[in-house]
Design a protein around this motif. Sequence first.
Motif, short mmCIF file in Angstrom:
data_model
loop_
_atom_site.label_atom_id
_atom_site.label_comp_id
_atom_site.label_asym_id
_atom_site.label_seq_id
_atom_site.Cartn_x
_atom_site.Cartn_y
_atom_site.Cartn_z
N THR A 19 0.82 -1.19 0.00
CA THR A 19 0.00 0.00 0.00
C THR A 19 0.86 1.25 0.00
OG1 THR A 19 -1.76 -1.16 1.17
CG2 THR A 19 -1.80 1.23 1.28
N SER A 30 -3.59 1.06 -3.54
CA SER A 30 -3.23 -0.35 -3.49
C SER A 30 -2.33 -0.69 -4.67
CB SER A 30 -4.49 -1.22 -3.58
OG SER A 30 -5.34 -0.95 -2.49
N GLU A 31 -1.43 -1.61 -4.43
CA GLU A 31 -0.51 -2.07 -5.47
C GLU A 31 -1.09 -3.27 -6.18
OE1 GLU A 31 3.47 -4.78 -5.49
OE2 GLU A 31 3.26 -3.36 -3.84
N VAL A 32 -0.91 -3.30 -7.48
CA VAL A 32 -1.31 -4.46 -8.28
C VAL A 32 -0.07 -4.96 -9.01
CG1 VAL A 32 -2.75 -5.28 -10.19
CG2 VAL A 32 -3.67 -3.61 -8.56
N SER A 33 0.31 -6.19 -8.77
CA SER A 33 1.34 -6.91 -9.53
C SER A 33 2.74 -6.29 -9.54
CB SER A 33 0.89 -7.13 -10.97
OG SER A 33 -0.24 -7.95 -11.00
N SER A 53 1.02 -4.79 -16.36
CA SER A 53 0.53 -5.64 -15.28
C SER A 53 0.66 -5.00 -13.91
CB SER A 53 1.27 -6.98 -15.29
OG SER A 53 2.65 -6.77 -15.03
N GLY A 54 1.60 -4.09 -13.72
CA GLY A 54 1.79 -3.48 -12.41
C GLY A 54 1.37 -2.03 -12.40
N TYR A 55 0.54 -1.66 -11.42
CA TYR A 55 0.08 -0.28 -11.30
C TYR A 55 -0.44 -0.03 -9.89
CZ TYR A 55 -4.47 -2.46 -12.27
OH TYR A 55 -5.58 -3.25 -12.24
N THR A 57 -3.67 1.65 -7.64
CA THR A 57 -5.09 1.89 -7.87
C THR A 57 -5.78 2.30 -6.58
OG1 THR A 57 -7.12 0.96 -8.79
CG2 THR A 57 -5.75 -0.53 -7.49
N SER A 59 -9.40 1.54 -5.17
CA SER A 59 -10.51 0.65 -5.52
C SER A 59 -11.87 1.32 -5.44
CB SER A 59 -10.49 -0.60 -4.65
OG SER A 59 -10.61 -0.22 -3.29
#
Length: 158
Positions: A19, A30-33, A53-55, A57, A59
């Motif tokens: 985070t 939030s972190e994605v990938s 794939s990584g970004y 966000t 929610s």
Amino acid sequence: MAIKDSLIAHWRLEESSGTRLDSHSSFHLSEVSGVGRGTGLVGYCASFPDSESGYLTRSSIDDVPLGLGDSDFSIAFWAKASTLGGLFLDWSGQISVYTSASGPLVVYCADAEYEAEDFATGTWQCVVIDYRASDNRLRVHQGATTNTWTVTAPTTAD
């Protein structure tokens, strides 16, 4: 008026993973990938993988006054890309900022894509995005260049 009077959120993006904390309020990202940490212009920065794939966000945007229609907003950030075709920010699918594989910085909002100038790799760039509700103007400032569009704000159902 002081600069922080209308500030909604501020992310330093110095965390090594997980985070990303909002240092002004509580609108954490939030972190994605696999978004990591790299060396920034000052201190550290978020380091995105060389793919979409990584970004980072948010929610839910329901609690954050950011969106097209009734209110003005601006988003500012410094970015340095090693390759093109990556996502910088996704705000619950309503506002996204990314580079296309062909080069331009793209802002997605109001169900449309707006292509700004080509995003150079290997160099830090300052990007400022602002929206003015009074005339539905979306502007992307990228270095010395500004692109401007009239945006049709999405309608909301009662």
